[in-house]
Write a protein that holds these residues in place. Structure first.
Motif, PDB file in Angstrom:
ATOM      1  N   MET A   1       8.903  85.071 -64.938  1.00 41.65           N
ATOM      2  CA  MET A   1       8.366  86.293 -64.336  1.00 41.65           C
ATOM      3  C   MET A   1       7.321  87.413 -64.854  1.00 41.65           C
ATOM      4  O   MET A   1       8.566  87.677 -65.881  1.00 41.65           O
ATOM      5  N   SER A   2       6.548  87.834 -64.649  1.00 45.03           N
ATOM      6  CA  SER A   2       6.296  88.891 -66.204  1.00 45.03           C
ATOM      7  C   SER A   2       5.604  89.636 -64.700  1.00 45.03           C
ATOM      8  O   SER A   2       5.052  89.752 -63.854  1.00 45.03           O
ATOM      9  N   ILE A   3       6.186  91.241 -65.198  1.00 42.49           N
ATOM     10  CA  ILE A   3       5.967  92.448 -64.391  1.00 42.49           C
ATOM     11  C   ILE A   3       4.863  93.375 -65.688  1.00 42.49           C
ATOM     12  O   ILE A   3       5.456  93.334 -66.304  1.00 42.49           O
ATOM     13  N   VAL A   4       3.885  93.197 -65.368  1.00 42.16           N
ATOM     14  CA  VAL A   4       2.579  94.948 -66.365  1.00 42.16           C
ATOM     15  C   VAL A   4       3.158  95.536 -65.330  1.00 42.16           C
ATOM     16  O   VAL A   4       2.427  96.524 -64.205  1.00 42.16           O
ATOM     17  N   VAL A   5       2.925  96.842 -66.137  1.00 42.21           N
ATOM     18  CA  VAL A   5       3.498  98.586 -65.852  1.00 42.21           C
ATOM     19  C   VAL A   5       2.683  98.732 -66.450  1.00 42.21           C
ATOM     20  O   VAL A   5       2.827  99.026 -68.207  1.00 42.21           O
ATOM     21  N   PRO A   6       0.827  99.249 -65.995  1.00 43.56           N
ATOM     22  CA  PRO A   6      -0.137 100.290 -67.006  1.00 43.56           C
ATOM     23  C   PRO A   6       0.860 102.132 -66.452  1.00 43.56           C
ATOM     24  O   PRO A   6       1.446 102.054 -66.213  1.00 43.56           O
ATOM     25  N   PHE A  30      15.592  84.949 -60.821  1.00 46.13           N
ATOM     26  CA  PHE A  30      13.918  84.800 -62.333  1.00 46.13           C
ATOM     27  C   PHE A  30      14.795  85.370 -63.203  1.00 46.13           C
ATOM     28  O   PHE A  30      15.266  86.262 -62.993  1.00 46.13           O
ATOM     29  N   THR A  31      14.178  84.718 -64.286  1.00 49.62           N
ATOM     30  CA  THR A  31      14.254  85.596 -65.832  1.00 49.62           C
ATOM     31  C   THR A  31      13.160  85.770 -65.309  1.00 49.62           C
ATOM     32  O   THR A  31      12.011  85.175 -64.691  1.00 49.62           O
ATOM     33  N   PHE A  32      12.650  87.336 -66.720  1.00 48.03           N
ATOM     34  CA  PHE A  32      11.715  87.960 -66.010  1.00 48.03           C
ATOM     35  C   PHE A  32      11.834  89.226 -67.779  1.00 48.03           C
ATOM     36  O   PHE A  32      11.986  89.014 -67.820  1.00 48.03           O
ATOM     37  N   TYR A  85       4.801  83.349 -62.731  1.00 45.32           N
ATOM     38  CA  TYR A  85       3.718  84.968 -61.630  1.00 45.32           C
ATOM     39  C   TYR A  85       3.958  86.075 -62.455  1.00 45.32           C
ATOM     40  O   TYR A  85       4.827  85.889 -63.785  1.00 45.32           O
ATOM     41  N   VAL A  86       3.044  86.816 -62.267  1.00 49.34           N
ATOM     42  CA  VAL A  86       2.834  87.967 -62.262  1.00 49.34           C
ATOM     43  C   VAL A  86       2.491  88.744 -61.681  1.00 49.34           C
ATOM     44  O   VAL A  86       2.038  88.904 -60.523  1.00 49.34           O
ATOM     45  N   LEU A 156       0.717  97.243 -56.433  1.00 53.38           N
ATOM     46  CA  LEU A 156       2.433  96.124 -56.205  1.00 53.38           C
ATOM     47  C   LEU A 156       1.563  95.341 -56.011  1.00 53.38           C
ATOM     48  O   LEU A 156       1.164  95.061 -54.066  1.00 53.38           O
ATOM     49  N   LYS A 157       1.174  94.365 -56.195  1.00 58.91           N
ATOM     50  CA  LYS A 157       0.396  92.855 -55.642  1.00 58.91           C
ATOM     51  C   LYS A 157       0.944  91.626 -57.601  1.00 58.91           C
ATOM     52  O   LYS A 157       1.790  91.735 -58.651  1.00 58.91           O
ATOM     53  N   ALA A 158       1.364  90.616 -56.683  1.00 62.10           N
ATOM     54  CA  ALA A 158       1.675  89.138 -57.239  1.00 62.10           C
ATOM     55  C   ALA A 158       0.589  88.070 -57.244  1.00 62.10           C
ATOM     56  O   ALA A 158       0.198  88.242 -55.881  1.00 62.10           O
ATOM     57  N   TYR A 159       0.828  86.975 -58.364  1.00 61.30           N
ATOM     58  CA  TYR A 159      -0.504  86.503 -58.322  1.00 61.30           C
ATOM     59  C   TYR A 159       0.572  84.992 -59.329  1.00 61.30           C
ATOM     60  O   TYR A 159       1.260  85.285 -60.135  1.00 61.30           O
ATOM     61  N   ARG A 160       0.549  84.461 -58.986  1.00 66.20           N
ATOM     62  CA  ARG A 160      -0.032  82.953 -59.807  1.00 66.20           C
ATOM     63  C   ARG A 160      -0.133  83.675 -60.947  1.00 66.20           C
ATOM     64  O   ARG A 160      -1.428  83.398 -60.939  1.00 66.20           O
ATOM     65  N   ARG A 161       0.565  82.523 -62.008  1.00 66.39           N
ATOM     66  CA  ARG A 161       0.147  83.042 -63.008  1.00 66.39           C
ATOM     67  C   ARG A 161      -1.814  82.788 -63.551  1.00 66.39           C
ATOM     68  O   ARG A 161      -2.877  83.013 -64.491  1.00 66.39           O
TER      69      ARG A 161
END
Length: 329
Positions: A1-6, A30-32, A85-86, A156-161
């Motif tokens: 999964m990927s976590i995006v933080v501005p 999860f690998t992330f 997941y993002v 804080l939100k989670a999405y399918r890719r």
């Protein structure tokens, strides 16, 4: 999964943020990767992110050339995600990183949900300057877009890719990601998440953003309802204006036939103006229709998204008419 933080001028929060994200994901299974996008910070945040990379190999800093705004920073992160997941969250530590696995669990266990949006039910911000404007904005956006959420502003939100791959952020449209996701076919759920008061750094939001939200809301409503049929928007308004103008001219024509002078009547000028404005709006709608076709056909952008391909369907879009003949020639 990927976590995006501005990230923008959050040098005091970054060490704790990165460490807490690592702790939260350690037992998740999860690998992330953490994509921290520095949006032109001037306090040394970019340098600190690069110094943290040897300690945290899953950290991927992205350093923008200048401050572009939160939407562009998020898009820079979305362009680089590699996970199934993002997840997005802010860098101010007001979002709780340990809530990330809860959002991911909802996506893992509920195939009917494509996006999980956080809801700061017990928000720890000033009542007048932050919570009241957000309450008004949330209700206004929900009513205008038809996507009803308690908290549009929660980062804080989670999405399918696939949902992330279908949307693009411009200007300040990060506030309307749920609406853009719904337009891209996402099924959205909302979950309460924890929220902490800011203890370090300064908030980047002010009361002035309320007015920008109203302008962006006009754009997003038009985008969702009339993007593929601009003639219905402009042409409809044009007909509503031109019709009274035609009726007024018919009335004045009857008076003229009856022998009355109509040359100096204000109604004549009003009728002509209504017809001219209406005609211009219809032409604008026709121009929009042509641009829409150039947008889709010239660049190969889809008019629709398929949730799951049917048996024997490779989900590939149809080829433009005449493509085979052109290639053969």
């Amino acid at each position: 999964m990927s976590i995006v933080v501005p990230v923008y001028n959050e040098v005091e929060n970054l060490p704790d943020l990165v460490a807490r994200i690592g702790d939260a994901m350690a037992g998740s299974g999860f690998t992330f990767e953490l994509i921290a996008v520095d949006d032109g910070s001037t306090d040394g945040s970019a340098d600190l992110l690069e110094r943290l990379v040897p300690q945290y190999p899953w950290l991927r800093p992205v350093i923008l050339a200048r401050n572009y705004g939160q939407s562009s920073a998020l898009q820079a992160g979305f362009d680089r995600v590699r996970g199934r997941y993002v997840v997005t969250l802010d860098a101010d530590l007001q979002n709780e990183p340990f809530d990330i696995p809860l959002l991911l669990q909802r996506l893992e266990t509920d195939p009917a949900v494509d996006m999980v949006s956080g809801w700061r039910r017990e928000r720890q911000d000033a009542a007048i300057s932050r919570r009241l404007p957000s309450l008004i904005a949330n209700r206004l956006i929900s009513r205008a877009t038809g996507v009803h959420l308690h908290d549009y502003g929660c980062a804080l939100k989670a999405y399918r890719r696939p949902i992330i791959d279908r949307i693009r952020l411009y200007g300040e449209l990060h506030r309307f990601i749920p609406s853009l996701a719904r337009d891209a076919g996402a099924r959205i759920a909302e979950m309460p998440v924890r929220h902490h008061p800011r203890t370090r750094g300064q908030s980047k939001y002010g009361i002035d953003r309320t007015f920008r939200v109203i302008l962006d809301l006009v754009l997003i409503v038009f985008f969702m309802r009339y993007r593929q049929r601009p003639l219905h928007a402009f042409g409809g308004l044009g007909l509503w204006l031109a019709t009274p103008g035609v009726l007024i001219l018919a009335y004045l024509l009857a008076l003229k036939i009856g022998g009355e002078s109509i040359g100096g009547r204000p109604l004549l000028i009003a009728a002509v103006m209504l017809i001219l404005i209406g005609a211009q709006l219809v032409v604008a709608g026709l121009t929009g229709e042509m641009l829409m076709r150039v947008y889709h056909e010239g660049q190969g952008r889809p008019q629709y998204h398929v949730r799951a391909p049917a048996a024997g369907d490779d989900a590939a879009p149809p080829r433009p008419a005449g493509a085979e003949a052109g290639e053969a020639g």
